[in-house]
Design a protein around this motif. Structure first.
Motif, PDB file in Angstrom:
ATOM      1  N   SER A  29       0.094  -1.084  -0.081  1.00  0.00           N
ATOM      2  CA  SER A  29      -0.201  -0.170   0.354  1.00  0.00           C
ATOM      3  C   SER A  29       0.911   0.890   0.018  1.00  0.00           C
ATOM      4  N   LYS A  30       0.088   2.030  -0.851  1.00  0.00           N
ATOM      5  CA  LYS A  30       1.302   3.506  -0.791  1.00  0.00           C
ATOM      6  C   LYS A  30       0.408   4.861  -0.429  1.00  0.00           C
ATOM      7  N   PRO A  31       0.720   5.184   0.249  1.00  0.00           N
ATOM      8  CA  PRO A  31       0.407   6.726   0.070  1.00  0.00           C
ATOM      9  C   PRO A  31      -0.473   7.533  -1.010  1.00  0.00           C
ATOM     10  N   ALA A  32      -1.686   7.358  -1.140  1.00  0.00           N
ATOM     11  CA  ALA A  32      -2.481   8.474  -1.918  1.00  0.00           C
ATOM     12  C   ALA A  32      -3.287   9.251  -1.373  1.00  0.00           C
ATOM     13  N   ALA A  33      -3.363  10.919  -2.568  1.00  0.00           N
ATOM     14  CA  ALA A  33      -4.093  11.607  -2.469  1.00  0.00           C
ATOM     15  C   ALA A  33      -5.712  11.426  -3.124  1.00  0.00           C
ATOM     16  N   THR A  34      -6.539  11.951  -2.390  1.00  0.00           N
ATOM     17  CA  THR A  34      -7.672  12.176  -3.537  1.00  0.00           C
ATOM     18  C   THR A  34      -8.695  13.814  -3.590  1.00  0.00           C
ATOM     19  N   VAL A  35      -8.743  13.965  -4.572  1.00  0.00           N
ATOM     20  CA  VAL A  35      -9.327  15.004  -4.140  1.00  0.00           C
ATOM     21  C   VAL A  35     -10.984  15.381  -5.194  1.00  0.00           C
ATOM     22  N   VAL A  36     -11.980  15.449  -5.268  1.00  0.00           N
ATOM     23  CA  VAL A  36     -12.878  15.457  -5.328  1.00  0.00           C
ATOM     24  C   VAL A  36     -14.189  16.875  -5.967  1.00  0.00           C
ATOM     25  N   SER A  37     -14.816  17.136  -7.328  1.00  0.00           N
ATOM     26  CA  SER A  37     -15.586  17.926  -7.518  1.00  0.00           C
ATOM     27  C   SER A  37     -15.988  18.132  -6.571  1.00  0.00           C
ATOM     28  N   PRO A  38     -16.543  20.147  -7.329  1.00  0.00           N
ATOM     29  CA  PRO A  38     -17.612  20.453  -5.390  1.00  0.00           C
ATOM     30  C   PRO A  38     -18.522  19.524  -5.920  1.00  0.00           C
ATOM     31  N   ASN A  39     -19.303  19.114  -7.136  1.00  0.00           N
ATOM     32  CA  ASN A  39     -20.553  18.046  -7.482  1.00  0.00           C
ATOM     33  C   ASN A  39     -20.157  16.653  -6.489  1.00  0.00           C
ATOM     34  N   ARG A 110     -18.236  31.382 -13.405  1.00  0.00           N
ATOM     35  CA  ARG A 110     -18.043  30.787 -12.478  1.00  0.00           C
ATOM     36  C   ARG A 110     -16.908  29.887 -11.956  1.00  0.00           C
ATOM     37  N   ASN A 111     -16.106  30.229 -11.623  1.00  0.00           N
ATOM     38  CA  ASN A 111     -14.086  29.405 -11.582  1.00  0.00           C
ATOM     39  C   ASN A 111     -14.642  29.028 -10.127  1.00  0.00           C
ATOM     40  N   HIS A 112     -15.265  27.538  -9.992  1.00  0.00           N
ATOM     41  CA  HIS A 112     -15.292  26.656  -9.023  1.00  0.00           C
ATOM     42  C   HIS A 112     -14.355  25.914  -8.816  1.00  0.00           C
ATOM     43  N   TYR A 113     -13.981  25.170  -8.357  1.00  0.00           N
ATOM     44  CA  TYR A 113     -12.634  24.239  -8.073  1.00  0.00           C
ATOM     45  C   TYR A 113     -12.850  23.659  -6.972  1.00  0.00           C
ATOM     46  N   ASN A 114     -11.695  21.979  -6.567  1.00  0.00           N
ATOM     47  CA  ASN A 114     -10.987  21.892  -5.741  1.00  0.00           C
ATOM     48  C   ASN A 114      -9.968  21.380  -6.083  1.00  0.00           C
ATOM     49  N   GLU A 115      -8.679  22.217  -5.595  1.00  0.00           N
ATOM     50  CA  GLU A 115      -7.427  21.777  -5.990  1.00  0.00           C
ATOM     51  C   GLU A 115      -6.389  20.322  -5.028  1.00  0.00           C
ATOM     52  N   LEU A 116      -6.030  19.920  -5.230  1.00  0.00           N
ATOM     53  CA  LEU A 116      -5.211  19.225  -4.374  1.00  0.00           C
ATOM     54  C   LEU A 116      -3.611  19.542  -5.710  1.00  0.00           C
ATOM     55  N   ARG A 117      -2.472  19.979  -4.162  1.00  0.00           N
ATOM     56  CA  ARG A 117      -1.449  20.115  -4.602  1.00  0.00           C
ATOM     57  C   ARG A 117      -0.497  18.623  -3.944  1.00  0.00           C
ATOM     58  N   ARG A 128      15.654  15.039  -6.493  1.00  0.00           N
ATOM     59  CA  ARG A 128      14.079  16.295  -6.474  1.00  0.00           C
ATOM     60  C   ARG A 128      12.954  16.118  -6.644  1.00  0.00           C
ATOM     61  N   SER A 129      12.660  17.416  -7.038  1.00  0.00           N
ATOM     62  CA  SER A 129      11.144  17.309  -6.365  1.00  0.00           C
ATOM     63  C   SER A 129      10.798  18.226  -6.997  1.00  0.00           C
ATOM     64  N   PHE A 130       9.021  18.161  -7.477  1.00  0.00           N
ATOM     65  CA  PHE A 130       8.237  18.242  -8.207  1.00  0.00           C
ATOM     66  C   PHE A 130       6.637  18.662  -7.654  1.00  0.00           C
ATOM     67  N   ASP A 131       6.584  19.439  -7.810  1.00  0.00           N
ATOM     68  CA  ASP A 131       4.521  19.744  -7.449  1.00  0.00           C
ATOM     69  C   ASP A 131       3.440  18.709  -8.369  1.00  0.00           C
ATOM     70  N   VAL A 132       2.524  18.587  -8.401  1.00  0.00           N
ATOM     71  CA  VAL A 132       1.855  18.376  -9.393  1.00  0.00           C
ATOM     72  C   VAL A 132       0.050  19.328  -8.660  1.00  0.00           C
ATOM     73  N   VAL A 133      -0.002  19.565  -9.506  1.00  0.00           N
ATOM     74  CA  VAL A 133      -1.682  21.060  -9.217  1.00  0.00           C
ATOM     75  C   VAL A 133      -2.788  20.009  -9.771  1.00  0.00           C
ATOM     76  N   PHE A 134      -3.763  19.286  -9.044  1.00  0.00           N
ATOM     77  CA  PHE A 134      -5.017  19.026 -10.217  1.00  0.00           C
ATOM     78  C   PHE A 134      -5.906  20.380  -9.230  1.00  0.00           C
ATOM     79  N   ARG A 135      -6.691  20.567 -10.548  1.00  0.00           N
ATOM     80  CA  ARG A 135      -7.752  22.061 -10.291  1.00  0.00           C
ATOM     81  C   ARG A 135      -8.795  20.982 -10.501  1.00  0.00           C
TER      82      ARG A 135
END
Ligand code: NOJ
Ligand code: CA
Length: 683
Positions: A29-39, A110-117, A128-135
């Protein structure tokens, strides 16, 4: 205008076991991050796989949409960034604002989102490191890579981006090939997803479950355009456009990539109504652009494509004082805002295609008296529209940019059409070595060039309509003087033939190219026989409907003036139709088959409807529930005549009026290659 930032509830974002696991040997099992849309319907998960490669996946209503797909980079002077990576951090936020477009297909957005970085970090040297930003929005998502300044990541020389999109389900794709000589000017192909080759974006899909999907990018700034190549089954992989040397992109950290976008909808029309691409762009950096007025225009143009006049000097020179004055008079008499004049400047007499260095952008031909004509136009409330054909020689153009726009400003010219007709890969730019290099229209150097033209033009209050452009990625939000582009096969192909645009062409464009942004398609042709062997494959009613279904804040009435003078009935719709809108609804449509679009004029009550079909005749029932309830409208209808047919009787059109209200349903009968245009005048 309002905005708010709120921390996401914990529910949206939890460390959990990823859905992706190696089939043969289940991964720990690996760490994971989840984000969902406003609806709550769209969900994105980011993690690493059993080989410690970063990936993301997307599901919609609990069903996979994008299977686990890789993320990463290949560099020209450093090891690739794809293995031995761990999810090292995650942050979320939520955003909701409504912003105003200075002009557009919709006034407020309307600009409505949930963001995960998420932060990905190498577990081995050089760390090295980098970010991925999801909207994540209700209508899709965007993600981008962000690099901070790190010891080992100073100047970044990208050989390839390893982003993938592995579609979870089979279906149909509409796409044009990348890397071909004529840039984006190809006919759309309809294939199974498994038959996609090397494709440009936007690319549109209809999946087996009926959902519609488009992959594209937003805010393509100082980076190379992204194409997609199918590697196996339904797995598509980013392939960046070549740069002018080894690397495809060279940037100094910190920097971020453009957004990689996925729009998703139950209907084809939902893709068109989506504002995701604009929302992912930065707000207006120009503030007041009221000097640009959305408008319709005529021009010294189609007659050159028909070989009746020439761009070059000589007895048939189109840009003569007399011909331009005739166009100014016509524009003034019929309420058009501008007159485009091509072939006004020195440089058209030699072998100009793909050459470009002969062009002057300040020296008119002697029979084009720019001072006199610009003053005459102004006296009649009309603007001249400038034309800068560069033939792709960006370096030569840049050397004259200031002088060219200063001339425009002196003459009261607020819009310039630019052109880059060199074949793909044959644009010319100056590299960091100071030498001239051949370049791709969508490579990083040309991305910089197109942006430079737009931002320089803004200083002189000039708006830009680029032909043979870099693809549109919504930058009109940031620089609202970038008002339109070509970037697909426009009307001109019907003059050239071999072949012209087929009857399904525009029904393809609406759901593919048009998802990127406005197009200067140049509709409105009544002279269907163009050059010997070439023709326009639509009915007249469809030509009128194109003003509604193809969005652009500038729309040309492309035909010869005499064809409008001879046909005042259908011409009336072209005179009436606005180019700036309060709201837009796609009422019905299928990719490549048909579309029905309704738009309400900006700050007004009148609605306009455009319906077009491909080669198939169709009868469509359209409820008028978009009209204001309790209000009467006079519907001014321009419909295909009973015998209309693009091939046999394109000019058969019926113009009639009737009273309607929001409770009525209209039956639209569209001929083969036909259409219908309606103005609903509010009583
Ligand atoms: C191609 C453009 O699309 C067309 O509109 C223009 O007339 C020619 N190039 C010449 O610049
Ligand atoms: Ca073109």
């Amino acid at each position: 205008m309002f905005s708010r930032f709120v921390a996401l509830p914990f529910l949206l974002f939890a460390v959990c076991a990823p859905a992706f696991a190696d089939q043969a040997a289940p991964a720990p099992s690996k760490p994971a991050a989840t984000v969902v849309s406003p609806n709550g319907e769209l969900s994105v998960t980011a993690s690493t796989d059993s080989e410690n490669r970063p990936y993301y996946s997307v599901s919609r209503r609990g069903k996979p949409l994008i299977s686990p797909s890789r993320l990463g980079f290949i560099f020209n002077d450093a090891p690739k960034l794809e293995r031995n990576i761990a999810l090292a951090g995650q942050q979320t936020r939520s955003f909701d604002e409504t912003w105003e477009q200075p002009w557009g297909e919709q006034h407020f957005i309307r600009n409505h989102y949930n963001e995960l970085r998420v932060t990905y970090k190498e577990t081995a040297k050089p760390f090295r490191s980098f970010d991925v930003v999801f909207r994540v929005y209700d209508d899709g998502l965007g993600f981008r890579y962000e690099f901070s300044q790190q010891g080992t990541l100073g100047q970044i020389r990208i050989g390839e981006e390893l982003t993938e999109f592995d579609l979870a389900e089979d279906g149909t794709a509409w796409w044009i090939p990348a890397g071909e000589f004529n840039r984006a000017e190809q006919l759309y192909q309809r294939t199974a997803i498994g038959e996609v080759g090397y494709a440009q974006t936007p690319i549109t899909f209809k999946l087996a479950d009926g959902s519609h999907l488009s992959i594209h990018e937003a805010a393509l700034v100082d980076y190379s355009g992204m194409n997609l190549i199918r590697v196996e089954n339904r797995r598509l992989k980013a392939q960046l456009t070549d740069g002018i040397g080894g690397p495809k992109v060279v940037r100094d950290a910190p920097f971020h990539t453009p957004w990689r976008t996925l729009q998703v909808s139950d209907t084809a029309g939902g893709l068109v109504e989506s504002s995701l691409i604009l929302n992912l762009n930065e707000p207006n950096q120009l503030d007041d652009v009221s000097w640009f007025k959305p408008m319709k225009y005529v021009g010294v143009w189609w007659e050159m494509h028909l070989d009746k006049k020439t761009w070059s000097s000589g007895p048939k020179h189109g840009a003569s004082n007399e011909n331009v004055m005739r166009h100014i008079d016509f524009a003034a008499a019929n309420g058009f805002g501008g007159v485009l004049v091509e072939g006004w400047n020195v440089g058209w007499d030699g072998d100009w295609f793909g050459n470009g260095e002969d062009f002057s952008f300040t020296q008119p031909y002697p029979d084009f008296d720019i001072d006199k004509l610009a003053a005459y136009a102004r006296s009649k409330g009309v603007q001249l529209i400038g034309h800068h054909e560069t033939s792709g020689h960006a370096a030569h153009y840049e050397s004259q940019l200031d002088a060219a726009f200063a001339l425009d400003q002196r003459e009261g010219i607020h819009m310039v059409k630019t052109g880059y007709v060199a074949d793909a890969g044959q644009a010319k730019v100056i590299g960091t070595d100071g030498k001239l290099h051949y370049a791709w229209h969508e490579g990083q150097d040309m991305a910089r060039h197109y942006q430079k033209v737009v931002t320089e033009a803004a200083k002189y209050q000039v708006a830009i309509n680029s032909h043979e452009p870099i693809k549109d990625t919504g930058l009109r939000r940031t620089w609202p003087n970038w008002v339109s582009r070509e970037g697909a096969r426009g009307m001109e192909y019907n003059a050239w033939g071999n072949p012209g645009n087929p009857p399904e062409h525009e029904a393809n464009l609406v759901f593919t190219r048009m998802l990127a942004g406005p197009m200067d398609f140049t509709p409105g042709v009544f002279g269907m026989q163009t050059k010997p062997g070439s023709r326009v494959a639509t009915t007249w009613a469809k030509q009128l409907a194109l003003y509604v279904v193809i969005y652009s804040p500038i729309q040309m009435a492309a035909d010869l003036l005499e064809n409008y003078e001879a046909n005042p009935g259908p011409f009336q719709f072209i005179k009436d139709v606005p180019t700036d809108w309060e709201e837009t609804r796609v009422l019905a449509g299928e990719v490549g088959d048909f579309v029905v679009t309704a738009r309400r004029e900006r700050d007004g009550n009148d609605w306009y409807l455009g319906a077009i079909t491909d080669e198939q005749p169709r009868t469509l029932k359209v409820p008028l529930s978009f009209l204001s309830p309790g209000r009467e409208y006079v519907a001014q209808i321009y419909r295909d005549g009973p015998d209309a047919d693009w091939d046999k009787r394109p000019e058969s059109i019926v113009i009639e009026q009737r009273k309607v209200d929001s409770g009525d349903t209209l039956e639209l009968i569209l001929a083969p290659g036909g259409g219908q245009a309606i103005r609903f005048v509010a009583e």
